[in-house]
Write a protein that holds these residues in place. Structure first.
Motif, short mmCIF file in Angstrom:
data_model
loop_
_atom_site.label_atom_id
_atom_site.label_comp_id
_atom_site.label_asym_id
_atom_site.label_seq_id
_atom_site.Cartn_x
_atom_site.Cartn_y
_atom_site.Cartn_z
N HIS A 186 0.88 -1.17 0.00
CA HIS A 186 0.00 0.00 0.00
C HIS A 186 0.92 1.23 0.00
O HIS A 186 1.47 1.60 1.02
CB HIS A 186 -0.92 -0.01 1.23
CG HIS A 186 -1.99 -1.03 1.09
ND1 HIS A 186 -2.65 -1.57 2.16
CD2 HIS A 186 -2.52 -1.62 -0.01
CE1 HIS A 186 -3.55 -2.45 1.72
NE2 HIS A 186 -3.49 -2.50 0.41
N GLU A 189 1.21 4.07 2.38
CA GLU A 189 1.69 3.77 3.72
C GLU A 189 3.23 3.82 3.67
O GLU A 189 3.92 2.81 3.78
CB GLU A 189 1.13 2.41 4.16
CG GLU A 189 -0.40 2.44 4.22
CD GLU A 189 -1.06 1.07 4.09
OE1 GLU A 189 -2.31 1.03 3.94
OE2 GLU A 189 -0.37 0.05 4.14
N HIS A 260 -5.30 0.41 -4.19
CA HIS A 260 -5.17 -0.10 -2.81
C HIS A 260 -5.72 -1.52 -2.65
O HIS A 260 -5.52 -2.16 -1.63
CB HIS A 260 -5.94 0.86 -1.89
CG HIS A 260 -5.52 0.82 -0.46
ND1 HIS A 260 -4.39 1.46 -0.01
CD2 HIS A 260 -6.08 0.25 0.64
CE1 HIS A 260 -4.28 1.28 1.31
NE2 HIS A 260 -5.29 0.55 1.73
N HIS A 293 2.36 -2.62 7.01
CA HIS A 293 1.28 -1.74 6.55
C HIS A 293 1.22 -0.46 7.37
O HIS A 293 1.82 -0.36 8.43
CB HIS A 293 -0.07 -2.45 6.67
CG HIS A 293 -0.35 -3.43 5.59
ND1 HIS A 293 -1.02 -3.11 4.44
CD2 HIS A 293 -0.06 -4.74 5.48
CE1 HIS A 293 -1.12 -4.17 3.66
NE2 HIS A 293 -0.54 -5.19 4.26
N GLY A 294 0.42 0.46 6.87
CA GLY A 294 0.05 1.64 7.64
C GLY A 294 -1.45 1.65 7.81
O GLY A 294 -2.18 1.00 7.06
ZN LIG Z 1 -2.04 -1.42 4.08
#
Ligand SMILES: [Zn+2]
Length: 915
Positions: A186, A189, A260, A293-294
């Motif tokens: 992603h 992120e 995404h 991830h964020g």
């Molecule tokens: Zn993510």
């Protein structure tokens, strides 16, 4: 156990020999001189320290007197700023150059480009390991693959005169596990790709007990960005907009097609990056995959497993419990390192195949996530909220609360590194046990898996041979052991023809087969307590391939015997093709396959005229349902184009010696399709990908195109997710550079669409955009889907559907087949319409996944076509193209796109055309 930030090292700083040539080393001399100078002057940080942005503990990594293992610039020196510096994102081209330099300088770092992205960029990986382990990588991968093959282990153990477990344990000691660390899938992120730059630098340069232990005990495979295209777009755009009034986050899909959603492709494997990742998983068989991830700004500062409920019953419990353990260990290490606001649990419960667990879980990988709070709309500037950011109070799941309103880029990078180092530390503590359990034990357990049926049988006799091919290719790609019957056989009282497929569940990937072919039943025990409310899924609830793709699959509980042979390559069915005499008048293709879309575009490309019959067509003792494709035998190139299309799809082509008496339609020579996809609208991206795969002559509609829709397009498609606002308002040109002005608002866009249809154009609106079309054209429909999610919800499930196959939009569909539903619109029709499909009027519409209150839409229409002026509009309330998964319904898209733009012909005209 040491924290992931180990104490000062006492390892002597003797020079190390390198297996690299001197020539490679000299490449870095210039930068090495710079580093030495910087260190002498005390302006560069000590190795392991990422510059001035770290917390105090950073400087404790290494005794100040230790020289780095190799002389390379620190990230701060190379990039001109430390990773995590506010307002400055390292761009991917520079990151690649730096990582490549580190590999050149260090015998413990390898850099390899392993593939090409969707937009033609390099996809690099970095391998970290001791010099000895990197040198014997092929041997390591060979042993690890053997451990994961229970049949092979049985053989080898017998030859050695040992029990299989003992033999595997000994074998594991001769190898080391692979640990897979992935950032950037992603791309917004951003903190994780920045962090792995520091991670690789640390292992290349730091001489400590910690680094030596990790490098000596495993191969670390680092994917600096699982989506290089996106990391380029996001980081470069952010830097380019510095000092401007533009918004700071790239406003469109950061992966060309799926944005995404690129972590939702792990069973269909449609995108280049998904295929590269699958290849890495299959080659390296990691014991652990850490997906970095964020999350949103209001999430915990960092989250790691334990997962929440529910759990797919198909998963090997060992992979789940070890993910919980590694996540909990990371939480402990974060807290020990003074990182406030680290939380576990209460998130990311559902573990279906397209969800967090992916593919590799099924070959024994422990997959875990970290989710680090992001910095809001300014992406890489300090973020300050009105109150203390969460978790502001200590709880059992976040024992060390956060205590500030502010969150900074530097913190996100430090948190990311701490968790990354922790995961490595956990495996380094007992590498052979991880290898034994994850490579050997999980796969051996699969051999005796009893949670599913004995086997799934996929008959060779399917109404859609292309769907059969398309589905079986997925199992082939996943390296499932596929058998095909060499003669007819009987299983569970049903007779199957020769060539039918048998997928047994007692094989290493048997659980994956079961996950993808079982009817999904949402676990009713997904609750905090027996009387607590059900924990709802955080994403979709089914990945049943057979139902999605329109293939009939039988689940056979009891053991049976069938004469089979191993299948090494799935190919389309051997095409049935008529002689020229048999097809003296016309060629005919049944409408019952979603592969028909490919046949149509191949014929379009060859300039071959096409007709479709509006009623049934008898051919060779069978009767094809309405919608059969009719091609004049006399047309130039018809035979060759059909032969090619048939070979590609496996679809049979029949011949008619005399023209049929049937009315129908003549398709446009080329149906020009315009797609309103919307900026950063993932459903529009997936739809674009699918159309391009099928050869549709599609153009994305830009703001300027509304001035003359009819001049450019025969059919306009509104992708799911296109609201009236996204058309009228779009992206504000004042807030984005010129390259995004195509997506600016068109205030009279809906009126322009209406005028296009009234003037004879064809409009197709799918999913939520059905409401946009209904409103723009005043279609006689009322949306009846309840909005109270307490009483009604079906969040990504397959619901029952009946089709009226006489209606052109439903030509070729079965009379009944489930469709995708994600709390989408469903309609009462209050005026003239051709209703192509409905949710049946019954108590429970659920076929696979989770739904409650579904009877509320029983009897409602889903797909319908309306006459609007001289044109027509076809809407589908349901998101029938969801991420390309429910491909059985692609037939409807093909119908709506081509039929709606076609010209009616009488039976007499048809006879003339096919004479
Ligand atoms: Zn993510």
């Amino acid at each position: 156990m040491p924290t992931p930030e180990p104490p000062p090292s006492s390892t002597p700083s003797a020079p190390r020999t390198s297996r690299r040539s001197l020539a490679r080393r000299t490449l870095t001399i210039a930068s090495a001189v710079a580093v030495t100078a910087a260190l002498t002057l005390g302006t560069g940080g000590a190795p392991g320290q990422s510059g001035g942005n770290t917390t105090a503990s950073g400087s404790a990594f290494v005794a100040a007197t230790d020289a780095p293992k190799v002389d390379v610039p620190t990230p701060a020196e190379f990039f001109g700023f430390a990773m995590g510096t506010e307002g400055k994102l390292a761009e991917f081209d520079r990151i690649k150059a730096y990582l490549s330099d580190l590999a050149t300088a260090s015998p413990e770092v390898d850099y390899e480009v392993v593939g090409t992205t969707t937009e033609g960029e390099e996809f690099p990986v970095v391998r970290l390991g001791s010099e000895a382990n990197l040198a014997r990588l092929p041997q390591i991968l060979d042993i690890n693959a053997r451990l994961a093959d229970p049949a092979r282990m049985t053989q080898e153990a017998a030859a050695a005169g040992m029990s299989r477990d003992d033999y595997a344990r000994d074998l594991a000691k001769q190898s080391v596990p692979v640990y897979y660390m992935e950032a950037g899938i992603h791309s917004t992120e951003v903190m994780n790709t920045q962090a792995v730059v520091d991670v690789v630098h640390r292992f290349a340069t730091e001489r400590s007990d910690y680094t030596e232990k990790v490098l000596g005990s495993m191969i670390v495979l680092v994917v600096p960005s699982q989506n290089p295209d996106g990391t380029n777009k996001i980081n470069n755009y952010f830097n380019a907009t510095t000092g401007t009034d533009f918004a700071r986050i790239y406003p469109d899909l950061y992966q060309k097609y799926v944005g995404h959603d690129n972590n939702r492709d792990w069973f269909m494997f449609t995108q280049a990056e998904s295929k590269i990742r699958l290849g890495l998983e299959q080659k390296y068989r990691p014991v652990v995959q850490h997906y970095m991830h964020g999350a949103g700004t209001t999430s915990p500062r960092i989250w790691s497993p334990p997962w929440d409920e529910p759990m797919s019953p198909v998963l090997d419990p060992l992979t789940v419990s070890s993910a919980n353990a590694i996540g909990q260990e990371a939480n402990r290490d974060l807290i020990a390192g003074g990182k406030k606001g680290a939380a576990t649990d209460d998130a990311y419960g559902i573990m279906w195949n397209a969800d967090v667990m992916g593919y590799s879980t099924f070959q024994g990988t422990t997959t875990w996530l970290t989710e680090i709070a992001s910095l809001g709309p300014n992406l890489w500037l300090n973020y300050t909220a009105d109150s203390i950011l969460p978790p502001a109070k200590a709880t059992l799941r976040a024992p060390l609360a956060y205590d500030s309103n502010t969150w900074t880029p530097a913190q996100t990078v430090e948190y990311a590194k701490t968790a990354a180092y922790s995961g490595l530390e956990t495996v380094a503590g007992n590498p052979q046990e991880w290898l034994y359990r994850n490579a050997y034990q999980v796969n051996a357990n699969s051999e005796s898996y009893e949670g599913g049926p004995y086997a799934y049988v996929v008959s060779a006799n399917q109404r859609d041979p292309y769907a059969l091919y398309d589905m079986m290719k997925i199992f082939e790609t996943g390296k499932v052991r596929i058998e095909a019957s060499t003669a007819a056989f009987t299983a569970d009282g049903v007779r199957y023809p020769k060539g039918s497929y048998v997928l047994r569940t007692n094989q290493p990937l048997g659980r994956w087969v079961d996950q993808l072919l079982r009817v999904d039943v949402y676990p009713d025990n997904a609750r905090k307590c027996s009387t607590c409310p059900l924990i709802l899924p955080y994403s979709e609830t089914t990945d049943n391939l057979g139902l999605l793709m329109g293939v009939s699959v039988a689940s056979v509980e009891d053991e049976f015997t069938a004469p089979t042979t191993a299948v090494t390559q799935i190919t389309p069915a051997a095409p049935v093709f008529p002689t020229e005499a048999q097809a003296a008048a016309a060629y005919v293709v049944s409408p019952t396959s979603y592969g028909l879309g490919k046949v149509i575009t191949r014929l379009e490309d060859a300039g071959v005229p096409m007709y479709r019959a509006s009623a049934r067509v008898p051919v060779l003792g069978r009767t094809l349902p309405p919608g059969a494709l009719l091609v004049p035998a006399s047309a130039d190139g018809a035979r060759a184009a059909l032969q090619a299309a048939s070979a590609e799809t496996g679809l049979p082509v029949y011949g008619l010696a005399a023209a049929p008496q049937v009315r129908g339609i003549k398709l446009e020579a080329t149906t020009r399709v315009g797609l309103v996809r919307g900026a950063n609208n993932m459903p529009g991206g997936w739809l674009r990908w699918m159309m391009e795969q099928y050869g549709v002559d599609v153009q994305v509609i830009e703001a300027d195109d509304y001035a003359d829709l009819a001049g450019q397009f025969d059919t306009v498609v509104l992708a799911p997710g296109i609201s009236a606002t996204s058309i009228t308002t779009g992206l504000d040109p004042a807030r984005y550079p010129e390259e995004f002005h195509w997506a600016r608002g068109v205030p009279d866009g809906p009126a322009k669409l209406k005028a296009f249809v009234e003037g004879g154009g064809n409009l197709v609106a799918l999913g939520s955009s059905s409401l946009t079309a209904a409103s723009a054209m005043s279609l006689p429909v009322t949306n009846v889907t309840p909005t109270d999610r307490n009483t009604f919800t079906a969040p990504g499930a397959l619901l029952a559907q009946t089709f009226d196959t006489k209606v052109p939009a439903a030509w070729g569909m079965p009379s009944s087949w489930p469709v995708w539903f994600n709390n989408d619109p469903a309609f009462t029709v209050t005026g003239d319409a051709q209703v192509a499909s409905r949710y049946p009027d019954q108590d429970d519409l659920l076929v696979s996944g989770y739904a409650r209150g579904s009877e509320a839409i029983g009897g409602a229409a889903n797909i319908a076509t309306f006459t609007v002026g001289k044109g027509q509009a076809t809407i589908a309330g349901g998101h029938i193209t969801f991420r390309t998964w429910p491909r059985a319904a692609w037939t409807v898209v093909t119908n709506a796109v081509y039929n709606g733009a076609a010209t009616p012909v009488t039976a007499r005209q048809m006879q003339e055309a096919l004479r």
